[in-house]
Design an enzyme around this catalytic site. Sequence first.
Site, short mmCIF file in Angstrom:
data_model
loop_
_atom_site.label_atom_id
_atom_site.label_comp_id
_atom_site.label_asym_id
_atom_site.label_seq_id
_atom_site.Cartn_x
_atom_site.Cartn_y
_atom_site.Cartn_z
N HIS A 38 62.15 45.36 65.76
CA HIS A 38 60.63 45.37 65.66
C HIS A 38 60.15 44.25 64.92
O HIS A 38 60.51 43.73 64.12
CB HIS A 38 60.10 47.01 65.55
CG HIS A 38 60.22 47.86 66.74
ND1 HIS A 38 59.31 47.68 67.96
CD2 HIS A 38 60.87 48.84 66.95
CE1 HIS A 38 59.63 48.67 68.89
NE2 HIS A 38 60.51 49.47 68.26
N ASP A 65 54.42 40.50 66.21
CA ASP A 65 54.33 40.73 67.63
C ASP A 65 53.24 39.61 68.36
O ASP A 65 53.44 39.06 69.59
CB ASP A 65 53.89 41.94 67.96
CG ASP A 65 54.95 43.00 68.03
OD1 ASP A 65 56.14 42.59 68.02
OD2 ASP A 65 54.86 44.17 68.09
#
Length: 375
Positions: free
Chosen positions: A132, A162
Amino acid sequence: MAVTAGPLAGVRVVELAGIGPGPFAAMVLADLGADVVRVDRPGGGGLAIDPAHDVTNRNKRSVLVDLKSAGGPALVLDLVERADVLIEGFRPGVAERLGVGPDECLARNPRLVYGRMTGWGQEGPLAHTAGHDIAYIAVTGALGMIGNPGEPPAVPANLVGDYAGGSLYLVIGILAALHHARGPEGTGQVVDAAIVDGTAHLTAMIHGMVAAGGWQDRRGANLLDGGCPFYGTYETSDGQYMAVGALEQQFYDTFTELLGIADRAPARKDLARWNELREAVAARFKSRTREEWTAVFEGTDACVAPVLSLREAPHHPHLAARATFTEFGGTLQPAPAPRFSATPTRVASGPAMPGADTGSVAADWGVPALLPKEA
């Protein structure tokens, strides 16, 4: 109906449903006017968020396709044949195993831009490993720069990896590849957007400063990482914070004057007295509330601003005047950005609910096979 306003009006995008940076990149394209069709899987889901409030799915349409069913890949390829762009965020090799990899898609549409969004990239020792945002920014050195010395690195939500290092680099790559594909002899191609690559790219200036001896490779010791007493945050008497960015001499002079320490503030370049300066600045900010200090610095060139919460930000006078935030369907959210003089953008529809637009997409894109079979 599809969103038709914006500079990308007429561009068709197929988004294979995922989480994180892929949906955000597709939202950016949709905000810019592209007709984004999100291919959701029956019963699929992502992180725990109510689909009706998933702003990253605004301005899109959704169809349901089971890529693991016998006819699923063929339906996606029918869409691909009519599309300009495809976005997928699977682990490397998954799209190929499902029958919708680059080879199959480009065979159907040689000018397709095939956008791939991953954390580690399509190759490398960690390419097939789960991860992540926090892991991706950790290995690039970005996370290690953020926070106070002697304390754990501060986690910047998932904005740096992200979205900044992932989504926005995918969008840049897609737009560049789309420009190439639409040239006289253009062809489609694969855009490999890896969060580790984009995040590393974001640190370009810092690497230059390290090479020049102008940046110490540790937290809280530099001009832009909180180590500088006139570039950081300070607590006010009511437990709130003010942000200071008075880097240039003229801004620093205005800052110290309005703060009330101009007569005793050390020279800003005197690094040996930075701790003394920091203590003086901190003491002054502690003497008044955030609202009081905001009034003192409002409209000046001191480069000082209140630190607002997410709920407070839309009500800031400047952001309100620019309509930086907008409300649609009862949800307050950031407005599309950037802005265009000839092809303005807007939020035209709320989050696409899975499968809700099958009929309109089947008609607009000429893919009747999307429609459920009659019993």
